[in-house]
Design a protein around this motif. Sequence first.
Motif, PDB file in Angstrom:
ATOM      1  N   HIS A 134       2.108  10.875   2.325  1.00 57.98           N
ATOM      2  CA  HIS A 134       3.053  10.253   1.392  1.00 57.98           C
ATOM      3  C   HIS A 134       3.355   8.835   1.865  1.00 57.98           C
ATOM      4  O   HIS A 134       4.481   8.508   2.247  1.00 57.98           O
ATOM      5  CB  HIS A 134       4.340  11.073   1.329  1.00 57.98           C
ATOM      6  N   ILE A 180       3.926   6.002   0.574  1.00 57.65           N
ATOM      7  CA  ILE A 180       4.895   5.129  -0.066  1.00 57.65           C
ATOM      8  C   ILE A 180       6.248   5.213   0.638  1.00 57.65           C
ATOM      9  O   ILE A 180       7.112   4.348   0.476  1.00 57.65           O
ATOM     10  CB  ILE A 180       5.019   5.452  -1.575  1.00 57.65           C
ATOM     11  N   ASP A 199       3.361   8.876  -7.631  1.00 53.05           N
ATOM     12  CA  ASP A 199       2.459   7.754  -7.888  1.00 53.05           C
ATOM     13  C   ASP A 199       2.692   7.123  -9.257  1.00 53.05           C
ATOM     14  O   ASP A 199       2.642   5.895  -9.404  1.00 53.05           O
ATOM     15  CB  ASP A 199       1.003   8.218  -7.774  1.00 53.05           C
ATOM     16  N   VAL A 209       5.734   4.910  -9.079  1.00 49.51           N
ATOM     17  CA  VAL A 209       5.433   3.689  -8.328  1.00 49.51           C
ATOM     18  C   VAL A 209       4.685   2.697  -9.210  1.00 49.51           C
ATOM     19  O   VAL A 209       5.011   1.496  -9.245  1.00 49.51           O
ATOM     20  CB  VAL A 209       4.620   4.011  -7.060  1.00 49.51           C
ATOM     21  N   ARG A 210       3.694   3.182  -9.944  1.00 48.47           N
ATOM     22  CA  ARG A 210       2.939   2.290 -10.838  1.00 48.47           C
ATOM     23  C   ARG A 210       3.851   1.655 -11.884  1.00 48.47           C
ATOM     24  O   ARG A 210       3.752   0.461 -12.168  1.00 48.47           O
ATOM     25  CB  ARG A 210       1.814   3.077 -11.536  1.00 48.47           C
ATOM     26  N   GLU A 230       2.521  -0.165   2.057  1.00 51.01           N
ATOM     27  CA  GLU A 230       1.882   0.542   0.949  1.00 51.01           C
ATOM     28  C   GLU A 230       2.284  -0.046  -0.409  1.00 51.01           C
ATOM     29  O   GLU A 230       1.452  -0.139  -1.318  1.00 51.01           O
ATOM     30  CB  GLU A 230       2.219   2.023   0.996  1.00 51.01           C
ATOM     31  N   ARG A 257      -0.602  -1.612  -2.982  1.00 52.09           N
ATOM     32  CA  ARG A 257      -0.761  -1.190  -4.375  1.00 52.09           C
ATOM     33  C   ARG A 257      -0.514  -2.354  -5.330  1.00 52.09           C
ATOM     34  O   ARG A 257      -1.173  -2.472  -6.374  1.00 52.09           O
ATOM     35  CB  ARG A 257       0.168  -0.019  -4.680  1.00 52.09           C
TER      36      ARG A 257
END
Length: 246
Positions: free
Chosen positions: A14, A16, A22, A25-26, A49, A53
């Motif tokens: 994990h 993040i 996920d 987060v996006r 992280e 990304r």
Amino acid sequence: MTPEMISNLAHTRHPIKSPLGDASVRQLLDRVLPRDGGRVLDLGCGTAEWLLRALETRPGLRAVGVDLSEKSLEIARAAAEARGVADRLELHCQKAEEYTSPEPFDAVLSVGSAHAFGGLLPTLEGARARLAPTGSVLIGDGYWLSEPTAEAVEVLGEFTDLASTVDRVVGEGWVPVYGHASTRQELDHYEWSLWGTLAEWALDHPGHEDGAEVLDWSHARRDEWLHAYRDSFGFLTLVLRRTPAL
């Protein structure tokens, strides 16, 4: 094994390092990052992280990460090389509050690292000092879903409820333009992942000198979560813009 090493190990599955899936987060990155080029700063980036990304999402973006842990930054550098974004990532090993830049940033991130500045509002002040006038901030911190026990406060520190948390942010001159309160699934997945990963590592390394310590740590942290704060702790991530001068 140091607490930092244990933390990095626990976050293996994990990375993040916050209770966010996920897809969340996006969506948060999509709301905070500039569309074309620009510069983003992460205050207390850890293994970076969020920045990795972000760089994968925006090919023209450049990023700067600041953290006190050289080991975490080493992990970040290796990951940046492996993911082909190292040429657009700059990392500094220093206190977040001491980092300065001759140019402001289009976005400033600080998710789950408010301790670097001593709390939510001081973190926002630190972000403001480094943010371009039209830039956005992505900040994530805890809040109380319900009245916490004394043990929960002792383990996690002082928070307020969701509405009061947002009121405090607005009162400091910020406009929330998006927000995400982590779901029960995200919160539970995060905790199970952390303490389960530690337990699994200890069981897979029965002869390791730190194996027993890591297993005990995982048991203790899981018990704190289940018995002290699972029912009262929430996590809020906000995308903020400055309140306009009227």
